[in-house]
Each structure stands twice: as structure tokens, then as C-alpha cells.
Design a protein around this motif. Sequence first.
Motif, mmCIF file in Angstrom:
data_model
loop_
_atom_site.group_PDB
_atom_site.id
_atom_site.type_symbol
_atom_site.label_atom_id
_atom_site.label_comp_id
_atom_site.label_asym_id
_atom_site.label_seq_id
_atom_site.Cartn_x
_atom_site.Cartn_y
_atom_site.Cartn_z
ATOM 1 N N THR A 278 19.902 -54.290 -98.952
ATOM 2 C CA THR A 278 18.365 -54.546 -98.449
ATOM 3 C C THR A 278 18.141 -55.679 -97.738
ATOM 4 O OG1 THR A 278 17.376 -55.105 -100.752
ATOM 5 C CG2 THR A 278 17.525 -52.765 -100.236
ATOM 6 N N SER A 279 18.706 -56.989 -98.269
ATOM 7 C CA SER A 279 18.471 -58.057 -97.632
ATOM 8 C C SER A 279 19.379 -58.459 -96.413
ATOM 9 C CB SER A 279 18.632 -59.177 -98.688
ATOM 10 O OG SER A 279 18.719 -60.447 -98.154
ATOM 11 N N GLU A 280 19.018 -58.621 -95.329
ATOM 12 C CA GLU A 280 19.686 -58.879 -94.102
ATOM 13 C C GLU A 280 20.503 -60.184 -94.385
ATOM 14 O OE1 GLU A 280 17.173 -58.606 -90.665
ATOM 15 O OE2 GLU A 280 16.936 -56.430 -91.218
ATOM 16 N N ALA A 281 20.184 -61.060 -94.999
ATOM 17 C CA ALA A 281 20.803 -62.450 -95.018
ATOM 18 C C ALA A 281 21.742 -62.096 -96.159
ATOM 19 C CB ALA A 281 19.656 -63.434 -95.533
ATOM 20 N N LYS A 282 21.820 -61.366 -97.163
ATOM 21 C CA LYS A 282 22.815 -61.257 -98.033
ATOM 22 C C LYS A 282 23.903 -60.433 -97.655
ATOM 23 C CE LYS A 282 20.032 -61.789 -102.298
ATOM 24 N NZ LYS A 282 19.326 -60.965 -103.595
ATOM 25 N N TRP A 283 23.491 -59.357 -96.621
ATOM 26 C CA TRP A 283 24.362 -58.747 -96.045
ATOM 27 C C TRP A 283 25.200 -59.524 -95.011
ATOM 28 C CZ3 TRP A 283 27.968 -55.265 -95.286
ATOM 29 C CH2 TRP A 283 28.307 -54.709 -94.068
ATOM 30 N N LEU A 284 24.721 -60.487 -94.364
ATOM 31 C CA LEU A 284 25.522 -60.997 -93.569
ATOM 32 C C LEU A 284 26.438 -62.019 -94.262
ATOM 33 C CD1 LEU A 284 23.007 -61.718 -90.663
ATOM 34 C CD2 LEU A 284 24.976 -60.270 -90.458
ATOM 35 N N ARG A 285 25.903 -62.532 -95.360
ATOM 36 C CA ARG A 285 26.765 -63.456 -96.282
ATOM 37 C C ARG A 285 28.064 -62.730 -96.819
ATOM 38 N NH1 ARG A 285 21.829 -65.922 -97.690
ATOM 39 N NH2 ARG A 285 22.023 -64.699 -99.831
ATOM 40 N N HIS A 286 27.720 -61.522 -97.203
ATOM 41 C CA HIS A 286 28.808 -60.497 -97.768
ATOM 42 C C HIS A 286 29.620 -60.106 -96.514
ATOM 43 C CE1 HIS A 286 30.479 -57.491 -99.992
ATOM 44 N NE2 HIS A 286 30.521 -56.901 -99.181
ATOM 45 N N ALA A 287 29.223 -59.777 -95.492
ATOM 46 C CA ALA A 287 30.177 -59.467 -94.520
ATOM 47 C C ALA A 287 31.207 -60.672 -94.084
ATOM 48 C CB ALA A 287 29.265 -58.961 -93.145
ATOM 49 N N ARG A 288 30.449 -61.793 -94.000
ATOM 50 C CA ARG A 288 31.433 -63.013 -93.634
ATOM 51 C C ARG A 288 32.442 -63.336 -94.452
ATOM 52 N NH1 ARG A 288 26.232 -64.974 -91.897
ATOM 53 N NH2 ARG A 288 26.333 -65.054 -89.517
ATOM 54 N N ALA A 289 32.127 -62.913 -95.981
ATOM 55 C CA ALA A 289 33.083 -63.411 -97.007
ATOM 56 C C ALA A 289 34.081 -62.238 -97.085
ATOM 57 C CB ALA A 289 32.193 -63.608 -98.019
ATOM 58 N N HIS A 290 33.652 -60.923 -96.757
ATOM 59 C CA HIS A 290 34.628 -59.998 -97.064
ATOM 60 C C HIS A 290 34.950 -58.880 -96.021
ATOM 61 C CE1 HIS A 290 34.018 -60.837 -101.474
ATOM 62 N NE2 HIS A 290 32.632 -60.975 -101.168
ATOM 63 N N LEU A 291 34.361 -59.029 -95.067
ATOM 64 C CA LEU A 291 34.222 -58.120 -93.852
ATOM 65 C C LEU A 291 34.949 -58.747 -92.505
ATOM 66 C CD1 LEU A 291 31.554 -55.541 -94.492
ATOM 67 C CD2 LEU A 291 33.913 -55.573 -95.445
ATOM 68 N N ARG A 292 35.529 -59.712 -92.524
ATOM 69 C CA ARG A 292 36.028 -60.435 -91.250
ATOM 70 C C ARG A 292 37.188 -59.845 -90.679
ATOM 71 N NH1 ARG A 292 32.759 -63.914 -88.492
ATOM 72 N NH2 ARG A 292 32.117 -65.673 -89.718
ATOM 73 N N HIS A 293 37.873 -58.894 -91.432
ATOM 74 C CA HIS A 293 38.981 -58.311 -90.726
ATOM 75 C C HIS A 293 38.363 -57.058 -90.263
ATOM 76 C CE1 HIS A 293 38.001 -56.346 -94.642
ATOM 77 N NE2 HIS A 293 38.583 -55.120 -93.951
ATOM 78 N N LEU A 294 37.069 -56.489 -90.337
ATOM 79 C CA LEU A 294 36.563 -55.502 -89.527
ATOM 80 C C LEU A 294 35.616 -56.099 -88.459
ATOM 81 C CD1 LEU A 294 35.444 -53.268 -92.648
ATOM 82 C CD2 LEU A 294 37.389 -53.021 -90.917
ATOM 83 N N PHE A 295 34.923 -57.206 -88.878
ATOM 84 C CA PHE A 295 33.861 -57.933 -88.056
ATOM 85 C C PHE A 295 34.204 -59.123 -87.656
ATOM 86 C CE2 PHE A 295 31.699 -54.766 -90.540
ATOM 87 C CZ PHE A 295 31.351 -53.808 -89.581
ATOM 88 N N PRO A 296 35.190 -59.645 -86.700
ATOM 89 C CA PRO A 296 35.584 -61.002 -86.157
ATOM 90 C C PRO A 296 34.352 -61.586 -85.905
ATOM 91 C CG PRO A 296 37.179 -59.538 -85.526
ATOM 92 C CD PRO A 296 36.076 -58.574 -85.748
ATOM 93 N N TYR A 297 33.470 -60.893 -85.187
ATOM 94 C CA TYR A 297 32.135 -61.824 -84.625
ATOM 95 C C TYR A 297 30.995 -61.007 -85.465
ATOM 96 C CZ TYR A 297 27.898 -62.700 -81.958
ATOM 97 O OH TYR A 297 26.720 -63.328 -81.973
ATOM 98 N N LEU A 298 30.285 -62.145 -86.008
ATOM 99 C CA LEU A 298 28.972 -61.685 -86.886
ATOM 100 C C LEU A 298 27.913 -62.659 -86.493
ATOM 101 C CD1 LEU A 298 30.597 -61.121 -90.708
ATOM 102 C CD2 LEU A 298 29.332 -59.571 -89.000
ATOM 103 N N PRO A 299 26.784 -62.025 -85.964
ATOM 104 C CA PRO A 299 25.736 -62.964 -85.528
ATOM 105 C C PRO A 299 24.785 -63.531 -86.748
ATOM 106 C CG PRO A 299 24.861 -60.592 -85.750
ATOM 107 C CD PRO A 299 26.421 -60.713 -86.021
ATOM 108 N N GLN A 300 24.092 -64.686 -86.293
ATOM 109 C CA GLN A 300 23.413 -65.182 -87.425
ATOM 110 C C GLN A 300 22.129 -64.236 -87.508
ATOM 111 O OE1 GLN A 300 24.020 -67.963 -89.097
ATOM 112 N NE2 GLN A 300 25.966 -68.004 -87.914
ATOM 113 N N GLN A 301 21.247 -64.422 -88.725
ATOM 114 C CA GLN A 301 20.329 -63.470 -88.935
ATOM 115 C C GLN A 301 19.403 -63.333 -87.901
ATOM 116 O OE1 GLN A 301 18.370 -64.172 -92.607
ATOM 117 N NE2 GLN A 301 16.944 -62.444 -92.519
ATOM 118 N N PRO A 302 18.889 -64.153 -87.036
ATOM 119 C CA PRO A 302 17.871 -63.720 -85.996
ATOM 120 C C PRO A 302 18.768 -62.963 -84.970
ATOM 121 C CG PRO A 302 17.721 -66.041 -86.642
ATOM 122 C CD PRO A 302 18.948 -65.714 -87.277
#
Length: 287
Positions: free
Chosen positions: A40-64
Amino acid sequence: MTNDVDTLATALYATTDDILKEHPGLVVTLATMQAILGFTSEAKWLRHARAHLRHLFPYLPQQPGYNKPLRKAAGLMRSVNRILAATTSVWSDDVWVVDSTPVECGRSRETVKRSDLAGWAEYGYCASHSRFFWGLHLHLVCTLQGLPIAFVLTGAKADERETLLDLLAAECELLRERPRQTLIGDKNYFGRGFERELSERGVQLLRPARKGERERPGAALFKPLRQVIESINETFKGQLDLERHRGRTPGGVIARVMQRILALTAAIWHNDATGQTVLRSLIAYDH
């Protein structure tokens, strides 16, 4: 992280990117996976994606860079939702269920006074929890498998019957494709004039009898089908955190509700495409 999550994310991104032809496909995919994985938190989601989903999303934006496009992506998500839904085998089902569920937007009096949602959100009653709430209602027409067919957000006091008629009028092509559609609702969907209008549009309404009415056709089906409707609502509330959407503006609420509708559709679409059982519980991925 399961292979199912990887497969769904990859298929969804490939499909949305092909549809949209531009980078908004990334935002739509990120938003959908965020809802499916229960963040539910976008900040926590992006941190999780950076830590665990880099193989799916090589580019991830900052929260804004994620939050602002997300608020503007409701229309894109709605379009993708319709395209995915229309390619499933259950899209053409001739039986629908209709119901509405609360979308709470605030509890404190101070929030109600200062909220940007004032004038749209309002006080209503939630029968399932036996309490009043301040917010909106999500009105849903779904297949028996839980696939969202049509939906709209209204104030909490909006009449369910009028809302349904307006929704079907706005989505008139759905009924043109289905000249004999059965629609199952609860006791709130009543009235001779209301049923006559549905009949004129080729829709047969099945609902439980109200107090003082004779038993209506399909009475034996209502109890198990009511469980289907409650299961759909529970998927939104329990698995997709509809009540924790965190929207603070009309655009924010619309985008976050649309995010969850698309997540449910994408899960059913993925199951259908891969030959698995088309169940709402597909959303119970671990993370």
C-alpha cells in the motif's frame, strides 16, 4: 519470489508496452504488480522492487517519478483493463453479478473537513460492518469468476439502481454484444420501473425476494451466488487492500482504485492465458 510473479509481470509489461507504445507501460505494470503483491506504500514498494525485482524492472523511478504518473494513469489503466478482460475466455459469460462495496476515505472529523474529496465523498452506511463511513462506493459488474466487466465510483449515498442504469447506458456496447444477459443482484436492486428498464435493454434480473414479496425465480441459487459476490469484495478488501488505498485527492483515489481493479483483471487474464483455473485467489502471491 515465485516464477508465477515473474511470468505475470513479464507478460503484462510486454502486453501493455505493446498497447501503449511508450514508457507508460512501465507505470501501468509497476502499479499492477504493487497491488498484486500487497504494497500500500509506494515508497516501500519501490524499495522492494529495487531489492528483489531488478531482473524484471532494470529502470525504476524515484517515488515522485512514480507517484505523479500514477495519478495521471487511471485512463491508461482503464484501457488496459478492458483489453485484457476482453481477451479472456470468461469475457463473454452470459451471467453477471452486481454489487457495491464501500471505499472509505477518512475517519476523523478534521480529515472530512479539510479533504480535497469533500463534495464527492460523503457519509454512507456499510451493512456488512454495521457502521457508517465517510467515502465512496465502488459499483461493480463482474462475471461469476470475478472478472470486472464494468465499474464506477460514486458518493456513498448514490442509489445503486440509478447507478447501475447509468453504468449500463455508458457501457451500452456491452449489452449490444450480449442480447440476453442475466444479472444477479441483492435485495437493493428492486422496483418495477427499474426491472422494466433492464428488461428493455435485454437484461434479466435475478434477486432475492424482499419482505412481503412472493418467492422469485432462481431463489435456490442466491445463497451460493451471494458467496461469490462476497468473495469478489473480499478479494478487493483483503488481498488488494481497497480500504487502504491512501488516495487523498479525486485523481489519487480513482488511480488507486483502478490500480486494484486492473490487478484483479490481470491475475484472471494470466491464469486464463496459461491454462490455470480462473480464480480470484490467484492474487495470493507471496513476497
